[in-house]
Scaffold this motif. Structure first.
Motif, PDB file in Angstrom:
ATOM      1  N   GLN A   1       0.825  -1.135   0.003  1.00 23.98           N
ATOM      2  CA  GLN A   1      -0.154  -0.052   0.102  1.00 23.98           C
ATOM      3  C   GLN A   1       0.787   1.236   0.198  1.00 23.98           C
ATOM      4  N   ASN A   2       2.007   1.095  -0.294  1.00 24.36           N
ATOM      5  CA  ASN A   2       3.005   2.227  -0.437  1.00 24.36           C
ATOM      6  C   ASN A   2       3.311   2.758   0.875  1.00 24.36           C
ATOM      7  N   LYS A   3       3.447   2.116   2.003  1.00 26.35           N
ATOM      8  CA  LYS A   3       3.908   2.611   3.419  1.00 26.35           C
ATOM      9  C   LYS A   3       5.045   2.517   3.504  1.00 26.35           C
ATOM     10  N   GLN A   4       5.912   3.264   4.192  1.00 27.53           N
ATOM     11  CA  GLN A   4       7.328   2.967   4.655  1.00 27.53           C
ATOM     12  C   GLN A   4       7.235   2.253   5.911  1.00 27.53           C
ATOM     13  N   ILE A   5       7.814   1.148   5.602  1.00 28.70           N
ATOM     14  CA  ILE A   5       7.995   0.092   6.812  1.00 28.70           C
ATOM     15  C   ILE A   5       9.245  -0.164   7.494  1.00 28.70           C
ATOM     16  N   THR A   6       9.235  -0.179   8.740  1.00 33.40           N
ATOM     17  CA  THR A   6      10.554  -0.846   9.520  1.00 33.40           C
ATOM     18  C   THR A   6      10.047  -1.832  10.461  1.00 33.40           C
ATOM     19  N   ILE A   7      10.750  -3.058  10.349  1.00 33.56           N
ATOM     20  CA  ILE A   7      10.502  -4.060  11.309  1.00 33.56           C
ATOM     21  C   ILE A   7      11.485  -4.139  12.303  1.00 33.56           C
ATOM     22  N   VAL A   8      11.270  -4.099  13.640  1.00 30.32           N
ATOM     23  CA  VAL A   8      12.011  -4.157  14.815  1.00 30.32           C
ATOM     24  C   VAL A   8      11.716  -5.648  15.417  1.00 30.32           C
ATOM     25  N   GLU A   9      13.067  -6.220  15.256  1.00 29.60           N
ATOM     26  CA  GLU A   9      12.802  -7.560  15.841  1.00 29.60           C
ATOM     27  C   GLU A   9      13.910  -7.898  16.871  1.00 29.60           C
ATOM     28  N   MET A  10      13.623  -8.389  18.222  1.00 29.14           N
ATOM     29  CA  MET A  10      14.795  -8.271  19.307  1.00 29.14           C
ATOM     30  C   MET A  10      15.378  -9.578  19.183  1.00 29.14           C
ATOM     31  N   ILE A  11      15.294 -10.784  18.278  1.00 27.95           N
ATOM     32  CA  ILE A  11      16.211 -11.747  18.287  1.00 27.95           C
ATOM     33  C   ILE A  11      17.015 -11.604  16.727  1.00 27.95           C
ATOM     34  N   GLU A  12      17.730 -12.473  16.491  1.00 23.31           N
ATOM     35  CA  GLU A  12      18.687 -12.131  15.424  1.00 23.31           C
ATOM     36  C   GLU A  12      18.219 -12.478  14.068  1.00 23.31           C
ATOM     37  N   GLU A  13      17.092 -13.254  13.883  1.00 24.07           N
ATOM     38  CA  GLU A  13      16.323 -13.189  12.627  1.00 24.07           C
ATOM     39  C   GLU A  13      15.011 -13.351  12.498  1.00 24.07           C
ATOM     40  N   LEU A  14      14.463 -12.766  11.371  1.00 20.54           N
ATOM     41  CA  LEU A  14      12.952 -12.730  11.223  1.00 20.54           C
ATOM     42  C   LEU A  14      12.513 -14.206  11.269  1.00 20.54           C
ATOM     43  N   MET A  15      11.433 -14.280  11.933  1.00 20.53           N
ATOM     44  CA  MET A  15      10.536 -15.463  12.368  1.00 20.53           C
ATOM     45  C   MET A  15      11.612 -16.660  12.569  1.00 20.53           C
ATOM     46  N   GLY A  16      12.186 -16.365  13.475  1.00 23.27           N
ATOM     47  CA  GLY A  16      13.228 -17.059  14.189  1.00 23.27           C
ATOM     48  C   GLY A  16      12.583 -17.818  15.446  1.00 23.27           C
ATOM     49  N   ALA A  17      11.388 -17.443  16.049  1.00 28.90           N
ATOM     50  CA  ALA A  17      11.009 -17.868  17.233  1.00 28.90           C
ATOM     51  C   ALA A  17      10.199 -18.916  17.224  1.00 28.90           C
ATOM     52  N   VAL A  18       9.351 -19.293  16.126  1.00 29.02           N
ATOM     53  CA  VAL A  18       8.576 -20.293  15.676  1.00 29.02           C
ATOM     54  C   VAL A  18       8.965 -20.649  14.375  1.00 29.02           C
ATOM     55  N   PHE A  19       8.525 -22.278  14.386  1.00 22.82           N
ATOM     56  CA  PHE A  19       8.892 -22.843  12.756  1.00 22.82           C
ATOM     57  C   PHE A  19       8.048 -22.271  11.894  1.00 22.82           C
ATOM     58  N   VAL A  20       8.454 -21.920  10.922  1.00 20.90           N
ATOM     59  CA  VAL A  20       7.678 -21.588   9.662  1.00 20.90           C
ATOM     60  C   VAL A  20       8.306 -22.335   8.400  1.00 20.90           C
ATOM     61  N   SER A  21       7.628 -23.020   7.596  1.00 19.77           N
ATOM     62  CA  SER A  21       8.071 -23.919   6.483  1.00 19.77           C
ATOM     63  C   SER A  21       8.916 -23.024   5.862  1.00 19.77           C
ATOM     64  N   HIS A  22       9.786 -23.797   5.422  1.00 15.87           N
ATOM     65  CA  HIS A  22      11.078 -23.091   4.372  1.00 15.87           C
ATOM     66  C   HIS A  22      10.640 -22.286   3.310  1.00 15.87           C
ATOM     67  N   ALA A  23       9.585 -22.783   2.584  1.00 17.71           N
ATOM     68  CA  ALA A  23       9.111 -22.116   1.421  1.00 17.71           C
ATOM     69  C   ALA A  23       8.538 -20.801   1.693  1.00 17.71           C
ATOM     70  N   ASN A  24       7.757 -21.009   2.988  1.00 13.51           N
ATOM     71  CA  ASN A  24       6.993 -19.830   3.178  1.00 13.51           C
ATOM     72  C   ASN A  24       7.916 -18.643   3.542  1.00 13.51           C
ATOM     73  N   GLU A  25       8.842 -19.215   4.656  1.00 13.70           N
ATOM     74  CA  GLU A  25       9.852 -18.365   5.081  1.00 13.70           C
ATOM     75  C   GLU A  25      10.606 -17.843   4.213  1.00 13.70           C
ATOM     76  N   MET A  26      11.252 -18.453   3.005  1.00 14.54           N
ATOM     77  CA  MET A  26      11.943 -17.821   1.958  1.00 14.54           C
ATOM     78  C   MET A  26      11.389 -16.965   1.346  1.00 14.54           C
ATOM     79  N   MET A  27      10.152 -17.126   1.077  1.00 18.25           N
ATOM     80  CA  MET A  27       9.414 -16.052   0.071  1.00 18.25           C
ATOM     81  C   MET A  27       8.976 -14.856   0.749  1.00 18.25           C
TER      82      MET A  27
END
Length: 667
Positions: A549-575
């Motif tokens: 929607q053309n917003k300017q986004i910053t993600i702030v995550e406390m651990i070292e990688e995105l989606m690192g706290a719970v399991f997300v299937s590789h295909a979904n995570e990669m995309m």
């Protein structure tokens, strides 16, 4: 039958084998459904027979290994025809007979191996490849180059396996796989094949291996036994370890479309009877296993061009579980057969429902991979997020209860609706109470982005199921212990869900601070510069939605990688990660929110360095906490109180559905 679906129910031939319709089950590894001799077990038989009973004209099994001396995979994961060929044929024969009883045909998929793509946790030997190239999952590990004699041995084993398959009664075999970057595919790709023997060199040299496999199989089983090829028309590799997104402009580093079409013509001339065509590689795993973020029928623009250059049948998967998409693809000759993988896991009766015009009753696949590919990746038996009986069809059959009970379900989210549905199907008298005026719980908010439309379809399906099974709905009704005492049900199922977490941070109570649910339901409240606190699955999906929607986004995550706290299937995570880069979303990992100010936030990273970031909207996506208030009131008052879903433990949609099914099927 609705005429617009008629094309799906025309018979067709692969080689000389007649197939009753143009709907097939796409091959998916039947991980864990295995006997001590590495054969298909009874659960596998029920799994495949259920899809034949549901009306699929062709079943293609998951990949079966043909040797375990060169690439030594751990026992108990993949079926292997070479361990005990006699036992494999005996175990398969009854399954094949049952599939045939429903008028379906069944092909056995044979794999020569995985090479650089195999999870190292799954293998006991050093990984192999056509050449000494880096392993995909562990680039510091260099794969061992196969010798010419070893490759010829693998060709022999493929032929021997096909002979066993024919003797068992299989109607054909599929060669796995000149697709997705598996071992055979690695031999055909210039990027991975640096050989100087007969299996290397120019395109024809690199195709020598799939041609030799075909010739060896035909010499064992005869020319009339169908042999098809799992075939990647295009690799979608943008760079080493980097996939190319749909619509993205990049130079192909694997097999481009031009080479894919040329190679198909050579392989057809060699004698392959059909092509199970798709796209992708491990670099672009989301093309080979398309998540919810990819459109239905995503391979069709490419298979249409493939059909224009070859005459043998083309079979196509790629989110073909939309009946309109599948029928139009066959009608317009973009493919000869629509293959459904996850769609038939979600609803084995998909073909029969389409044929009878009951498409509104099809249980939708979410493209989540949680129950299928994700289970394989995490070392579990394949199943389906929305269909708990998948892969355990016999054990999880629903049976009428010995005594009808009054069942009170509290909470109209996914877990509660599944529990109510299953209890009602079994014959209990079910009443469902929901404090809001609509069903769906947090899935209502989660389904707002356009790429989550399948979740909206799941909510529609549940509403219809509850109505058809006479579940009494009490919307806008908040349940307390007094109401429970008045109703006095035989069984209580509490699916009260979870509440969003609000951290105790200075400034968090300001009006421009929204929860993820607030933002999804009230997009007008979201400003131009958005700081999303939390880089889990919810935060990443909302970031993509807002960036589009053309917003300017910053993600702030406390651990070292995105989606690192719970399991997300590789295909979904990669995309998701590739989409985040493509959309220009700024990501700050190892960073925490310290303070919210009027038009900015203050963050602090693991080196204790503070930073001020512009943000006219702060969006909290840091997770949920279980709502157990009612349970605590009732657990010692009512002996038959069950706690399920996020109210028990905050997890994903799959576990909400599974827990609802498990508890309701045993009442």
């Amino acid at each position: 039958m609705n005429n617009k679906y008629a094309s799906l129910f025309e018979p067709m031939k692969i080689g000389k084998t007649k197939i009753k319709n143009r709907i097939g089950m796409s091959p998916m590894a039947a991980s864990g459904m295995i006997t001590p001799h590495n054969c298909f077990d009874k659960r596998a038989a029920e799994y495949y027979v259920e899809r034949a009973r549901g009306g699929a004209g062709l079943i293609i099994t998951g990949g079966v290994e043909v040797e375990n001396e060169i690439e030594q995979t751990k026992l108990g994961i993949f079926q292997n025809i070479s361990t005990n060929p006699v036992a494999f044929a005996l175990n398969s024969s009854e399954m094949i007979e049952r599939v045939h009883a429903h008028g379906s045909k069944i092909f056995l998929q044979l794999t020569m191996g995985f090479g650089r793509s195999l999870f190292l946790d799954f293998v006991d030997s050093h990984p192999v490849a056509p050449s000494a190239i880096p392993h995909f999952w562990e680039p510091d590990v260099t794969c061992r180059e196969l010798t010419t004699n070893e490759v010829e041995y693998m060709v022999e084993k493929m032929a021997e396996a096909a002979k066993v398959a024919a003797s068992a009664g299989y109607d054909g075999v599929e060669v796995h796989a000149m697709h997705e970057g598996y071992l055979l595919d690695q031999f055909t790709l210039k990027a991975f094949n640096k050989r100087t023997d007969k299996y290397g060199g120019d395109l024809r040299g690199r195709l020598q291996l799939p041609i030799e496999i075909l010739q060896a199989i035909k010499s064992e089983v005869g020319q009339d036994f169908p042999v098809i090829l799992r075939y990647g028309v295009k690799s979608c590799i943008k760079a080493p370890h980097q996939g190319g997104l749909p619509g993205e402009d990049y130079q192909e580093h694997g097999r481009d479309l031009e080479e894919g079409l040329e190679a198909a013509k050579i392989l057809e001339e060699a004698g392959y009877d059909g092509f199970n065509a798709d796209l992708g590689s491990y670099e672009a795993l989301y093309w080979a296993h398309p998540p919810t973020y990819i459109e239905h029928g995503c391979y069709l623009p490419y298979t249409k061009q493939l059909k224009e250059v070859i005459d043998v049948p083309v079979l196509t998967a790629g989110r073909m579980d939309n009946p309109e998409v599948a029928a139009e693809a066959v009608t317009s000759e973009k493919t000869d057969m629509a293959l459904l993988g996850r769609g038939l896991l979600a609803d084995p009766d998909w073909p029969n429902k389409v044929k009878s015009g009951e498409t509104d009753k099809i249980r939708p696949c979410l493209g989540c991979h949680d129950g299928c590919m994700g289970r394989l990746e995490s070392g579990k038996v394949i199943s389906c997020a929305v269909n708990p009986a998948c892969g355990r069809e016999e054990e999880y059959k629903l049976h009428p209860p010995l005594k009808q009970k009054d069942v009170m379900v509290v909470g109209g989210g996914i877990a509660g609706m599944e529990a109510a549905r299953v209890a009602a199907i079994r014959g209990h008298k079910v009443s469902l109470y929901e404090k809001n005026n609509s069903l769906g719980g947090h899935v209502v908010e989660a389904s707002v982005p356009e790429f989550k439309k399948d979740e909206r379809e799941l909510l529609r399906w549940y509403g219809q199921e509850l109505k058809e099974n006479d579940v009494e709905l009490n919307l806008g009704t908040e349940v307390d212990s007094q109401l429970v005492k008045e109703i006095n049900p035989d069984e209580i199922i509490l699916a009260t869900g979870a509440k969003e977490k609000i951290p105790p941070i200075q400034g968090i109570d300001q009006d421009h601070v929204l929860t993820a649910c607030d933002a999804l339901m009230n997009p007008d409240k979201v400003g131009k510069n958005v700081a999303i606190i939390g880089g889990g699955l919810v935060g990443c999906e909302i970031a993509i939605w807002l960036a589009q929607q053309n917003k300017q986004i910053t993600i702030v995550e406390m651990i070292e990688e995105l989606m690192g706290a719970v399991f997300v299937s590789h295909a979904n995570e990669m995309m998701l990660k590739d989409m985040i880069k493509h959309e220009g979303i700024e990501v700050k990992t190892d960073t925490s929110l310290l303070e919210v100010q009027e038009n900015e936030i203050v963050t602090i990273n693991k080196e204790f360095k503070k930073q001020n970031l512009n943000a006219d909207t702060v969006l909290l996506a840091i997770g949920y906490e279980s709502d157990t208030k009612l349970y605590e009131e009732l657990k010692d008052i009512h002996p038959k109180t069950h706690l399920i879903g996020d109210a028990r433990t905050v997890q994903n949609i799959m576990y909400g559905i599974w827990e609802g099914y498990e508890v309701a099927r045993t009442l």
